[in-house]
Each structure stands twice: as structure tokens, then as C-alpha cells.
Design an enzyme around this catalytic site. Structure first.
Site, short mmCIF file in Angstrom:
data_model
loop_
_atom_site.label_atom_id
_atom_site.label_comp_id
_atom_site.label_asym_id
_atom_site.label_seq_id
_atom_site.Cartn_x
_atom_site.Cartn_y
_atom_site.Cartn_z
N ASP A 89 -122.16 53.56 5.08
CA ASP A 89 -120.86 53.14 4.58
C ASP A 89 -120.86 51.62 4.43
O ASP A 89 -121.37 50.91 5.30
CB ASP A 89 -119.74 53.54 5.55
CG ASP A 89 -119.53 55.04 5.61
OD1 ASP A 89 -119.94 55.73 4.66
OD2 ASP A 89 -118.96 55.51 6.61
N GLN A 141 -129.89 46.87 8.50
CA GLN A 141 -129.16 47.91 9.22
C GLN A 141 -127.94 48.34 8.42
O GLN A 141 -127.32 47.56 7.71
CB GLN A 141 -128.76 47.44 10.61
CG GLN A 141 -127.81 46.26 10.64
CD GLN A 141 -127.68 45.67 12.03
OE1 GLN A 141 -128.64 45.53 12.76
NE2 GLN A 141 -126.46 45.30 12.39
N GLY A 142 -127.64 49.62 8.58
CA GLY A 142 -126.47 50.19 7.94
C GLY A 142 -125.74 51.07 8.92
O GLY A 142 -126.31 51.58 9.89
N TYR A 143 -124.46 51.24 8.68
CA TYR A 143 -123.59 52.01 9.57
C TYR A 143 -123.19 53.31 8.88
O TYR A 143 -122.57 53.28 7.83
CB TYR A 143 -122.37 51.18 9.96
CG TYR A 143 -122.79 50.02 10.84
CD1 TYR A 143 -122.76 50.14 12.22
CD2 TYR A 143 -123.29 48.86 10.29
CE1 TYR A 143 -123.19 49.11 13.03
CE2 TYR A 143 -123.73 47.81 11.09
CZ TYR A 143 -123.68 47.96 12.46
OH TYR A 143 -124.12 46.94 13.26
N LEU A 144 -123.58 54.41 9.50
CA LEU A 144 -123.19 55.72 8.98
C LEU A 144 -121.76 56.03 9.37
O LEU A 144 -121.08 56.83 8.73
CB LEU A 144 -124.13 56.80 9.52
CG LEU A 144 -125.61 56.56 9.22
CD1 LEU A 144 -126.46 57.63 9.89
CD2 LEU A 144 -125.86 56.52 7.73
#
Length: 185
Positions: free
Chosen positions: A111, A62-65
Site C-alpha cells: 500500500d 521496504q513496503g507496507y502490506l
């Protein structure tokens, strides 16, 4: 004397009952938006359960925009979706129809650190499941277990197994969105 509702609509996102604290989100559908209610507690395990590989598990990336508000993209096994967590009541709007191609396009725009982990789903009785995350990559060695509850009463009365360790529900270092910024608990 604040009621539970007063606490829930405040900016700290938590319901507090004496020494018991747990995260609360809401589940409603309004004009096509899906809001999911979660009542959960998080712990740092001090020991891993025996026969860990015998439990169902999946790889998660998972990644956070964005982290304020939280916009996350996640791959969970062969499923891809985006989650929006609004401010205030930690309302989530979940999109389960994200394609693999859309996920791959978005994850490179994340980010900070893209989080990768293996999540084990371990039954712990009373129809509850412990979700044990074993992080790897930049967060290698971090362990976190959380339990979601059907209601506040179940969360308040929950007595964690000894292997659960310290309750870190309120510790922001254990929020995945903060760990993605390089904050290592």
C-alpha cells in the site's frame, strides 16, 4: 505514578522518563514466535558525518502490506524478510527466510509508497551504532538517524552527537509506516 512497565503496556508504545523518551519493543520467544526488543531513539540529523562513504552501508527497500497492524516486507542488500509489528507493545515477529521471489511477489502489493533508502552504520562510541537513513525516491532528501540501546538506562543517559539534531522519537511523521502513506516529515 506510572511505572515503566505500566507505560510500556499502554497503547502509546513508548517509555517516558522525564524529558527522555525512547521506543521500546520486547524480545521473547514464545511457541515459535520471535519477539524482538528494541529500545531506540530517533533524530533528524542537521549535518552528515565526514567521509560518509567510508562507513558500511546497504540499500534498503521496504513496503507496507498493512499499517494497522504493521506488516512490512523489506529487502536489505541481498536479504529479504517480512516483519509483523503487533499493536500495543510494538511486538515484532520477524521472518528471515523470505525468498527473493516471495519478496518480489509481495512488494508489488504494498500500500502506498515503497520506501527506498541507503542505511549507513556509523560507530558512535560506547558500543553504539548510529543507523543513518538517507531516503531517495518519493522521500528524496529526508534524513533520519536512530540508535538502538542495550537497556533503558543507556537510552536515558545517551547524549547525542551535535550532528544528530532534533529528537523525533515520538513524532509519528518519522515512522516509516506513515511516510509510506505519503506523509512527508
Amino acid at each position: 505514578n506510572m511505572s515503566t512497565w505500566d507505560i510500556l503496556i499502554s497503547e502509546n508504545h513508548y517509555s517516558v522518563h522525564g524529558s527522555q523518551t525512547f521506543l521500546v519493543n520486547f524480545n521473547k520467544q514464545l511457541k515459535g514466535l520471535v519477539f524482538i526488543m528494541e529500545i531506540e531513539r530517533k533524530f533528524v540529523p542537521v549535518k552528515l558525518p565526514d567521509n560518509l562513504e567510508s562507513y558500511p552501508h546497504t540499500r534498503i527497500e521496504q513496503g507496507y502490506l498493512c499499517t494497522a497492524p504493521v506488516v512490512r516486507v523489506r529487502r536489505d542488500g541481498d536479504s529479504y524478510y517480512m516483519t509483523y509489528k503487533g499493536a500495543g507493545m510494538m511486538v515484532r515477529e520477524e521472518y528471515t527466510a523470505l525468498t527473493k521471489e516471495a519478496y518480489e511477489h509481495l512488494i508489488v502489493k504494498a500500500d502506498g509508497t515503497v520506501i527506498s533508502k541507503t542505511r549507513y552504520r556509523i560507530p558512535i562510541g560506547n558500543d553504539l551504532t548510529a543507523e543513518l537513513d538517507i531516503f531517495d525516491g518519493a522521500l528524496n532528501g529526508v534524513l533520519l538517524v536512530e540508535v538502538e540501546f542495550p537497556d533503558e538506562s543507556a537510552a536515558r543517559s545517551f547524549i547525542p552527537p551535535k550532528w544528530f539534531g532534533e529528537d523525533v522519537t515520538l513524532d509519528p511523521r518519522y515512522h516509516n509506516s506513515n511516510m509510506s502513506k505519503g506523509i512527508r516529515p
